[in-house]
Design an enzyme around this catalytic site. Structure first.
Site, PDB file in Angstrom:
ATOM      1  N   ALA A  84       0.779  -1.240   0.000  1.00 27.76           N
ATOM      2  CA  ALA A  84       0.000   0.000   0.000  1.00 27.76           C
ATOM      3  C   ALA A  84       0.808   1.288   0.000  1.00 27.76           C
ATOM      4  O   ALA A  84       0.277   2.346  -0.345  1.00 27.76           O
ATOM      5  CB  ALA A  84      -0.928   0.003   1.218  1.00 27.76           C
ATOM      6  N   ALA A  85       2.060   1.231   0.433  1.00 25.44           N
ATOM      7  CA  ALA A  85       2.806   2.488   0.608  1.00 25.44           C
ATOM      8  C   ALA A  85       3.267   3.072  -0.737  1.00 25.44           C
ATOM      9  O   ALA A  85       3.604   2.302  -1.631  1.00 25.44           O
ATOM     10  CB  ALA A  85       4.016   2.242   1.501  1.00 25.44           C
ATOM     11  N   PRO A  86       3.283   4.385  -0.887  1.00 25.86           N
ATOM     12  CA  PRO A  86       3.002   5.393   0.137  1.00 25.86           C
ATOM     13  C   PRO A  86       1.517   5.673   0.379  1.00 25.86           C
ATOM     14  O   PRO A  86       1.202   6.461   1.251  1.00 25.86           O
ATOM     15  CB  PRO A  86       3.687   6.637  -0.418  1.00 25.86           C
ATOM     16  CG  PRO A  86       3.653   6.450  -1.903  1.00 25.86           C
ATOM     17  CD  PRO A  86       3.775   4.970  -2.140  1.00 25.86           C
ATOM     18  N   GLY A  87       0.597   5.096  -0.379  1.00 21.84           N
ATOM     19  CA  GLY A  87      -0.806   5.219   0.017  1.00 21.84           C
ATOM     20  C   GLY A  87      -1.765   5.804  -0.996  1.00 21.84           C
ATOM     21  O   GLY A  87      -2.913   6.099  -0.660  1.00 21.84           O
ATOM     22  N   LYS A  89      -3.352   4.390  -3.593  1.00 22.64           N
ATOM     23  CA  LYS A  89      -4.549   3.562  -3.830  1.00 22.64           C
ATOM     24  C   LYS A  89      -5.411   3.509  -2.561  1.00 22.64           C
ATOM     25  O   LYS A  89      -6.627   3.503  -2.641  1.00 22.64           O
ATOM     26  CB  LYS A  89      -4.184   2.138  -4.283  1.00 22.64           C
ATOM     27  CG  LYS A  89      -3.117   2.036  -5.368  1.00 22.64           C
ATOM     28  CD  LYS A  89      -3.514   2.635  -6.670  1.00 22.64           C
ATOM     29  CE  LYS A  89      -2.419   2.494  -7.723  1.00 22.64           C
ATOM     30  NZ  LYS A  89      -1.065   3.028  -7.404  1.00 22.64           N
ATOM     31  N   ASP A 107       2.381  -2.639   4.072  1.00 21.94           N
ATOM     32  CA  ASP A 107       3.573  -2.579   3.219  1.00 21.94           C
ATOM     33  C   ASP A 107       4.763  -3.144   3.994  1.00 21.94           C
ATOM     34  O   ASP A 107       4.815  -3.049   5.216  1.00 21.94           O
ATOM     35  CB  ASP A 107       3.878  -1.141   2.779  1.00 21.94           C
ATOM     36  CG  ASP A 107       4.725  -1.103   1.513  1.00 21.94           C
ATOM     37  OD1 ASP A 107       4.153  -0.982   0.415  1.00 21.94           O
ATOM     38  OD2 ASP A 107       5.954  -1.237   1.616  1.00 21.94           O
ATOM     39  N   ASP A 147      -1.019  -3.963  -5.770  1.00 24.05           N
ATOM     40  CA  ASP A 147      -0.336  -2.987  -6.631  1.00 24.05           C
ATOM     41  C   ASP A 147       1.146  -3.300  -6.447  1.00 24.05           C
ATOM     42  O   ASP A 147       1.808  -2.767  -5.568  1.00 24.05           O
ATOM     43  CB  ASP A 147      -0.702  -1.579  -6.139  1.00 24.05           C
ATOM     44  CG  ASP A 147      -0.223  -0.483  -7.067  1.00 24.05           C
ATOM     45  OD1 ASP A 147      -0.193  -0.697  -8.290  1.00 24.05           O
ATOM     46  OD2 ASP A 147       0.131   0.597  -6.566  1.00 24.05           O
ATOM     47  N   CYS A 200       3.123  -0.773 -12.693  1.00 29.40           N
ATOM     48  CA  CYS A 200       3.387   0.378 -13.559  1.00 29.40           C
ATOM     49  C   CYS A 200       4.542   0.019 -14.481  1.00 29.40           C
ATOM     50  O   CYS A 200       5.488   0.787 -14.621  1.00 29.40           O
ATOM     51  CB  CYS A 200       3.654   1.636 -12.742  1.00 29.40           C
ATOM     52  SG  CYS A 200       5.022   1.480 -11.608  1.00 29.40           S
TER      53      CYS A 200
HETATM   54  C1  LIG Z   1       4.109   0.038  -6.565  1.00 30.29           C
HETATM   55  S1  LIG Z   1       4.504   0.249  -4.901  1.00 30.29           S
HETATM   56  C2  LIG Z   1       2.915   0.432  -4.161  1.00 30.29           C
HETATM   57  C3  LIG Z   1       2.299   1.782  -4.398  1.00 30.29           C
HETATM   58  C4  LIG Z   1       1.030   1.983  -3.573  1.00 30.29           C
HETATM   59  N1  LIG Z   1       0.047   0.946  -3.826  1.00 30.29           N
HETATM   60  C5  LIG Z   1       0.383   3.331  -3.829  1.00 30.29           C
HETATM   61  O1  LIG Z   1      -0.608   3.403  -4.543  1.00 30.29           O
HETATM   62  O2  LIG Z   1       0.867   4.325  -3.277  1.00 30.29           O
HETATM   63  C6  LIG Z   1       4.944  -1.350  -4.366  1.00 30.29           C
HETATM   64  C7  LIG Z   1       5.135  -1.473  -2.879  1.00 30.29           C
HETATM   65  O3  LIG Z   1       5.315  -2.865  -2.572  1.00 30.29           O
HETATM   66  C8  LIG Z   1       6.059  -2.933  -1.383  1.00 30.29           C
HETATM   67  N2  LIG Z   1       6.492  -4.336  -1.227  1.00 30.29           N
HETATM   68  C9  LIG Z   1       7.512  -4.989  -1.829  1.00 30.29           C
HETATM   69  N3  LIG Z   1       7.538  -6.284  -1.441  1.00 30.29           N
HETATM   70  C10 LIG Z   1       6.511  -6.464  -0.573  1.00 30.29           C
HETATM   71  C11 LIG Z   1       6.015  -7.555   0.189  1.00 30.29           C
HETATM   72  N4  LIG Z   1       6.582  -8.754   0.128  1.00 30.29           N
HETATM   73  N5  LIG Z   1       4.941  -7.359   0.985  1.00 30.29           N
HETATM   74  C12 LIG Z   1       4.358  -6.143   1.060  1.00 30.29           C
HETATM   75  N6  LIG Z   1       4.802  -5.053   0.391  1.00 30.29           N
HETATM   76  C13 LIG Z   1       5.852  -5.217  -0.424  1.00 30.29           C
HETATM   77  C14 LIG Z   1       7.139  -1.885  -1.592  1.00 30.29           C
HETATM   78  O4  LIG Z   1       7.684  -1.476  -0.362  1.00 30.29           O
HETATM   79  C15 LIG Z   1       6.354  -0.776  -2.291  1.00 30.29           C
HETATM   80  O5  LIG Z   1       5.915   0.194  -1.371  1.00 30.29           O
END
Ligand SMILES: C[S@@+](CC[C@H](N)C(=O)[O-])C[C@H]1O[C@@H](n2cnc3c(N)ncnc32)[C@H](O)[C@@H]1O
Length: 273
Positions: A84-87, A89, A107, A147, A200
């Site tokens: 979810a990070a940085p948030g 969605k 996250d 995501d 993306c």
């Molecule tokens: C594309 S970004 C997400 C963007 C976010 N959904 C938004 O809309 O702001 C992918 C995220 O996946 C996290 N990530 C990577 N591996 C992960 C895991 N095994 N479990 C949870 N989060 C993970 C990363 O830290 C990163 O923040």
């Protein structure tokens, strides 16, 4: 410099390297009518004019609306935003459910979770924040958005650094991780529920390849139609000698030149007969 192999791969998709020079537009959400140009695929989203002052508005790339609209979340749903990070969605899904749904926003990154918590607190979102690997989450949810972490090829006009790390080997490594995450997400999904997978990036290994893996592993995983009115091309059903399930055509590939946004891939999966 764009790696030559990436250039070749983009060309096979009908994309030119000039996409990386493109300026993307940004938007905000508002339930009250604004004297601004509406985003065509969501009535409460407005493109920002160049002279707009941010104030307290949450500003984002309007392509981020697509996976959230595809999720079709309702206030009675139990929603998991697994990466979810940085948030962005999480913010959009809260808006779409009028901040009445129960959202778990997780996250793995401690640093990025700080930003996520900041957004959840600032906008008083109906979300509970977790900081763990998505693969360790337990429980059951009827709406899940993954995501996924990805190679980011679609992040045009933003992050030229992505080219320093880009390689086909890295794509294969990320795709392995994505397959583990999507399989776990599907295990957490209730019967009749919806899982939206998005990235993306343009690479088929991280997009159709991951969803095709899920369809062949779980016979109750089916692709559903995405009901969002945005210019796109269909998901690929064959690529570089690989053949994917025909239903992959239901996925959306959104290219930068389609709508002046970043590039995006979205798949909507349901669990059922
Ligand atoms: C594309 S970004 C997400 C963007 C976010 N959904 C938004 O809309 O702001 C992918 C995220 O996946 C996290 N990530 C990577 N591996 C992960 C895991 N095994 N479990 C949870 N989060 C993970 C990363 O830290 C990163 O923040």
């Amino acid at each position: 410099m764009i790696p030559s192999k990436l250039g070749e791969r983009l060309e096979k998709l009908g994309l030119s390297e000039s996409i990386y020079e493109q300026r993307t537009r940004k938007c905000i959400l508002s339930r009250t009518d604004m004297e601004m140009e509406k985003v065509p695929w969501y009535e409460s989203a407005y493109f920002l004019p160049d002279d707009f002052h941010k104030k307290d508005s949450f500003v984002f790339d309007p392509v981020s609306l697509v996976p959230c609209l595809a999720l079709d979340a309702k206030k009675e749903d139990k929603i998991l935003d697994i990466c979810a990070a940085p948030g962005t969605k999480t913010f959009i899904i809260s808006f779409l459910t009028r901040n009445e749904a129960y959202i778990i926003a997780n996250d793995i990154s401690r640093l990025r979770v700080k930003r996520l918590k900041g957004i959840v607190n600032k906008y008083d979102l109906s979300a509970e924040v977790l900081n763990m690997s998505g693969r360790k989450i337990a429980g059951s949810f009827n709406k899940i958005i993954l995501d996924a972490p990805c190679s980011g090829e679609g992040m045009v006009n933003k992050n030229k650094k992505l080219f320093d790390h880009w390689s086909e080997k890295r794509i294969r490594m990320i795709a392995k991780k994505q397959k583990k995450l999507i399989a776990h997400a599907f295990e957490l999904l209730e019967w009749g529920g919806t899982l939206v997978y998005s990235t993306c990036t343009f690479s088929t290994e991280e997009n159709e390849g991951v969803v095709d893996f899920l369809l062949s592993k779980y016979k109750d995983a089916k692709l559903a139609d995405i009901d969002v009115n945005i210019v796109h091309t269909q998901g690929l059903i064959d690529w570089d000698g690989k053949k994917y399930d025909n239903s992959l055509a239901k996925c959306f590939r959104i290219y930068p030149q389609h709508n002046n946004t970043s590039g995006f891939f979205v798949a909507k999966i349901s669990k059922g007969e």
